[in-house]
Design a protein around this motif. Structure first.
Motif, short mmCIF file in Angstrom:
data_model
loop_
_atom_site.label_atom_id
_atom_site.label_comp_id
_atom_site.label_asym_id
_atom_site.label_seq_id
_atom_site.Cartn_x
_atom_site.Cartn_y
_atom_site.Cartn_z
N LYS A 1 44.67 35.37 39.03
CA LYS A 1 45.38 35.56 40.29
C LYS A 1 46.69 35.79 40.25
O LYS A 1 47.46 35.44 39.21
N LYS B 1 44.23 39.62 42.94
CA LYS B 1 43.78 39.35 41.69
C LYS B 1 43.87 40.48 40.86
O LYS B 1 43.89 41.64 41.33
N PHE C 1 39.44 38.56 36.08
CA PHE C 1 40.63 38.50 37.04
C PHE C 1 41.36 37.18 37.15
O PHE C 1 40.49 36.25 36.92
N LYS D 1 46.76 31.94 32.51
CA LYS D 1 45.77 31.29 33.50
C LYS D 1 46.00 32.00 34.73
O LYS D 1 45.16 32.38 35.56
N HIS E 1 35.46 35.23 29.14
CA HIS E 1 35.87 36.43 29.97
C HIS E 1 36.98 36.10 30.81
O HIS E 1 36.73 35.36 31.72
N ASN F 1 50.16 35.73 42.41
CA ASN F 1 51.12 35.81 43.54
C ASN F 1 52.58 36.24 43.49
O ASN F 1 52.87 36.19 42.43
#
Lengths: 581, 319
Positions: free
Chosen positions: B200, B211, B198, B290, B195, B202
């Protein structure tokens, strides 16, 4: 005073006293009791890691064995607290590494834990036994590998809901072959594949393993083997999904479950295929806790399952259970203490299931021991709430989330003030309350006058004016945690009740109407509070004083302002002459 | 005015504000009226002209877009765009008591709609409901862990659907209420395993990261649109407007993807390399991403050769 009580006797007596508040009372009796108590305290709970510094904690309690720490505010769970806000575990662990070489247990909640921190734990605490990281982040499976390789006496490793960077699938294999002390393992949040053979061997050689909560990457095929190796399991979390169906598997699984005579708690069941559910029937009678909130099981199967769990005390389930399922629950599970119903389609425009307030009313009528409720639904009425309140005056936790904001009583179209008022009036031991729906200041009047034991209150999109906040702050004597979002509360109530804030653990307010001026004033006048403002716009001095703050987090502390704040968090000054730039 | 309205809603109405579409159209209209009033005020907002930073969007919502370097807004702006709606804003809710039929006339009524929409809203390809799901941050209050779990359930059921084999038919029968998978049937490139939920995001110049739920998107366009909404528009807490969901289906290609903005969208893959978003097929992207970063174009020089190539290609494509 001539005759003094021997220390050893007092210490022995104190060893029977576990509760923190009792121990705190003991330490206030006199100086010598304070001293004796602090030397023999072994467990410490810090509800807000910024309320006290590691140094202060260590100075007071030199011989701790077990520490619990909480970091971020609760609303971080709903993405309201920006990342990099704080809650770092490393400074605590580093300080403990020096002061408590015999530390055995660390329980962390909503904290940022780095691999370096995990490495410290692994290398510095020779008798480390329990690591619980609930809803934490910042570490990877490398850190876990170090723990596995070094903590010879580890009993419990619990990663519930933590975000783990999955970089290596074989960290479980780092537990040496001589390691046999595992009693509880919770790796549900790991998403990647793990080495199953390593898991099987681990389970096989740990005779005291009582809790095993796996991730959903562990396939069904493996489960019978695991269960056969661990028939002493008390708690199991597992998927029940397989890509291939073979009849063999069904009977193997059924046999394996039947062999687990002591199984009391069950969770997981992601992707469960309904035809496998009957394998669970033999163990249903012994279950006290069932968490089906990750399982897409529909109402008929849910009813069949739940009707057999006559000893159930705790049920977490999705709203697929519907009103009919809850009726069945009310009839079958007379020992039910806690119910949580989560939405299967929280963002859908239309209700997808027939779950209404009636389900909750049924359970409140049929389950006399029910005291803890979390319920998501799409409609509510004052009369239903009043009925629930009268049925269950023993409620201690009541959290209702009506999905649509500002949703009124669906029958009368009035606000739900009276209904929630009934809850606080009848449920005299209510400790935790979350409100939703259309609410005016009136509900806060009720809460202020009746909620005398209320410790935690969560508000969103409610109220009309400052008066609402004032009622709560001035009336709720036991209030410890107050979290508010999107309510029209402003300066007046906050400033008038400033002293109250020192009696509470924390106050969170976001998207309200508290001005910078009020925050600065509060920060200046209340030296034992940290008044922290979260602002994307830049330094508070750049904003006009009347401008409202986006997010405000106020908490009491004996350690002064934080030193690890990110650039978007400011502590409102205690000394106006020392404005930071 | 129109653009003010649609951008105020942020391009999507949410389940939280929508309610049942037929029975309560009267109440919905009243909500729209309230917000329209506010948008009129907001579009006379003085800061508008300065909002060229970023993606050239976000009209009318003013406030927090772009970076930190903007001069402070006059404090009176607060009342214009940030007013929190309270019970008093919905007088028409009470006065319409007679004309609005209750949604459920008796407790044994079946579900209003026969088909479930779990997959639809979580994994939908439509811009409207994808942005709708994330319109009000943190409402309904569901933890990220649980949201991931819901999405995974929806995906798993959708994948079951894709496997049109007979052995699954009897399972399908027992699953009476399935999510409406509709267009998701074409989306089987989305992997079942893992899964993502969410990740991240930036942005250069902004200290606060966010997120984004990758599972709520099925293509780069909607993802970029959501990110633009997140970072270049002020997050409002006002009830979303149904009409916006229908109107706000943006057909503008994302400037983050086509290189015409000051910022470009990049991601870090499993090997730790930073790549431009959009180069690989969506499914492959999902399996290696990622985290995301909205990078200044000037800093994306390390990726420059591909970038220039891409932007050449994009500009020559009809939009």
């Amino acid at each position: 005073m001539g005759y003094s009580f021997p220390e050893e006797v007092l210490e022995h007596v104190l060893s029977f006293i576990d509760s923190d508040s009792d121990r705190n009372s003991v330490s206030l009796v006199c100086k010598s009791w304070h001293d004796i108590e602090r030397w023999c305290r072994r467990r410490l709970f810090v509800g807000n890691c910024y309320a006290v510094s590691p140094a202060i904690a260590i100075r007071r309690f030199p011989e701790l064995r077990s520490v619990s720490l909480k970091g971020k505010p609760h609303f971080a769970d709903f993405n309201l607290v920006p990342h990099e806000w704080g809650g770092y575990a490393y400074p605590w662990i580093a300080a403990f590494a020096e002061a408590y070489p015999w530390l055995e247990e660390l329980r962390l909640k909503r904290m940022v834990v780095s691999d370096e921190a995990l490495e410290l734990i692994a290398k510095k605490f020779k008798n480390f036994r329990v690591l619980v990281m609930y809803s934490c982040e910042g570490f990877s499976t490398d850190g876990l590998a170090t723990i596995a390789a070094n903590c010879r006496n580890l009993k419990e490793l619990d990663l519930s809901e933590s975000e783990v960077d999955d970089v290596s699938e074989n960290w479980l294999c780092q537990f040496p072959d001589s390691y046999t002390s595992l009693e509880s393992l919770n790796i549900t949040s790991l998403s990647s594949e793990i080495r199953f053979s390593g898991l099987e061997r681990l389970v096989g050689r740990c005779p005291n393993l009582k809790t095993l909560k796996l991730s959903h990457s562990v396939p069904l095929d493996l489960l019978p083997n695991l269960l056969q190796k661990a028939p002493q399991l008390v708690e199991l979390g597992s998927g029940l999904h397989t890509k291939e169906v073979h009849p063999d598997l069904y009977s193997k699984l059924a046999g394996a479950f039947s062999g687990c005579k002591g199984l009391k708690r069950l969770c997981g069941l992601w992707d469960v295929v309904p035809s496998y559910l009957p394998t669970l029937y033999p163990i249903c009678f012994g279950l006290t806790s069932l968490n089906l909130s990750d399982a897409p099981i529909q109402c008929p199967e849910l009813i069949k399952l739940v009707s057999q769990c006559q000893n159930l005390q705790r049920l977490w389930v999705l709203d697929y259970i519907e009103d009919t399922g809850l009726n069945a629950l009310a009839e079958s599970c007379k020992d039910l203490r806690e119910l949580r119903v989560f939405p299967s389609d929280p963002f859908g425009q239309e209700p997808n299931v027939s779950l209404t307030e009636q389900g909750l009313v049924s359970v409140s009528a049929g389950c006399p021991k029910l005291h803890s409720v979390l319920y998501f639904c799409r409609r509510m009425s004052n009369v239903a709430l009043s009925t629930i309140a009268r049925n269950r005056p023993n409620l201690t936790r009541f959290r209702l989330c009506i999905i649509e904001r500002f949703c009124p009583d669906y029958i009368t179209l009035e606000p739900l003030d009276v209904g929630f008022g009934a809850i606080v009036e009848h449920c005299k031991d209510l400790k935790r309350l979350s409100l939703s729906g259309l609410l005016t200041d009136r509900v806060f009047e009720y809460i202020g006058s009746h909620g005398k034991k209320l410790e935690m209150l969560s508000l969103a999109f409610a109220g009309d004016s400052d008066l609402g906040l004032h009622h709560v702050l001035s009336g709720c004597k036991s209030l410890r945690k107050l979290e508010i979002r999107d309510c029209p509360f402003g300066d007046k109530a906050l400033l008038e009740n400033a002293a109250k804030l020192e009696t509470m653990r924390s106050l969170w307010m976001s998207a309200c109407q508290v001005s910078y001026r009020a925050c600065k004033l509060l920060g200046q006048k209340m030296p034992r509070l940290n008044v922290e403002v979260i602002a994307e716009q830049g330094h508070p001095d750049l904003s006009p004083d009347e401008y409202p703050v986006e997010k405000l987090y106020i908490y009491r502390t004996v350690s002064g302002p934080r030193s690890d704040m990110p650039s978007f968090v400011w502590t409102m000054d205690k000394n106006p002459a020392l404005r930071s730039s | 005015m129109d653009s003010g309205l649609s951008s105020l809603g942020g391009g999507g109405g949410g389940g939280s504000g929508g309610g049942s579409s037929t029975n309560e159209s009267v109440t919905t209209v009243s909500k729209v009226e309230v917000v329209e009033q506010m948008s009129t005020e907001a579009s006379s907002y003085p800061g508008e002209a300065e909002l060229e930073l970023g993606l050239g969007l976000s009209l009318g919502t003013g406030g927090g877009g772009g970076g930190l370097v903007k001069p402070k807004q006059p404090s009176s702006a607060w009342g214009e765009y940030g007013r929190i709606l309270t019970a008093k804003d919905f007088p028409s809710v009470l006065s319409n008591a007679s004309s609005t039929t209750p949604r459920f006339s008796n407790s044994s009524a079946g579900p209003v709609s026969g088909t479930k929409r779990a997959a639809d809203s979580a994994v939908s390809q439509e811009v409207g409901s994808a942005t709708a799901a994330s319109q009000v941050v943190g409402w309904p209050p569901i933890r990220a862990y649980r949201m991931n779990s819901l999405v995974n359930q929806a995906k798993a059921l959708a994948a079951e659907d894709d496997k049109a084999d007979s052995e699954n038919d009897k399972f399908k029968d027992t699953l009476k209420k399935k999510p409406y998978t509709g267009s998701n049937k074409n989306n089987s490139t989305v992997k079942e395993k893992g899964h993502l939920g969410f990740v991240k995001v930036n942005m250069d110049g902004l200290p606060i990261g966010r997120k984004v739920d990758l599972d709520a998107h099925a293509c780069y366009e909607t993802l970029a649109q959501t990110l633009e909404d997140m970072f270049f528009r002020h997050n409002t807490t006002m009830p979303p407007i149904r009409s916006d969901v229908e109107k706000g289906q943006s057909t503008n290609p994302s400037k983050l993807l086509d290189g015409s903005s000051e910022f470009v969208l990049t991601y870090e893959d499993k090997d730790g390399d930073w790549m431009l978003v959009g180069d690989v097929p969506w499914g492959m992207f999902l399996s290696t991403v990622k985290r995301l970063r909205i990078m200044r174009t000037s800093e994306a020089n390390g990726l420059a050769p591909r970038f220039q190539e891409r932007s050449e290609r994009q500009r020559s494509k009809p939009i």
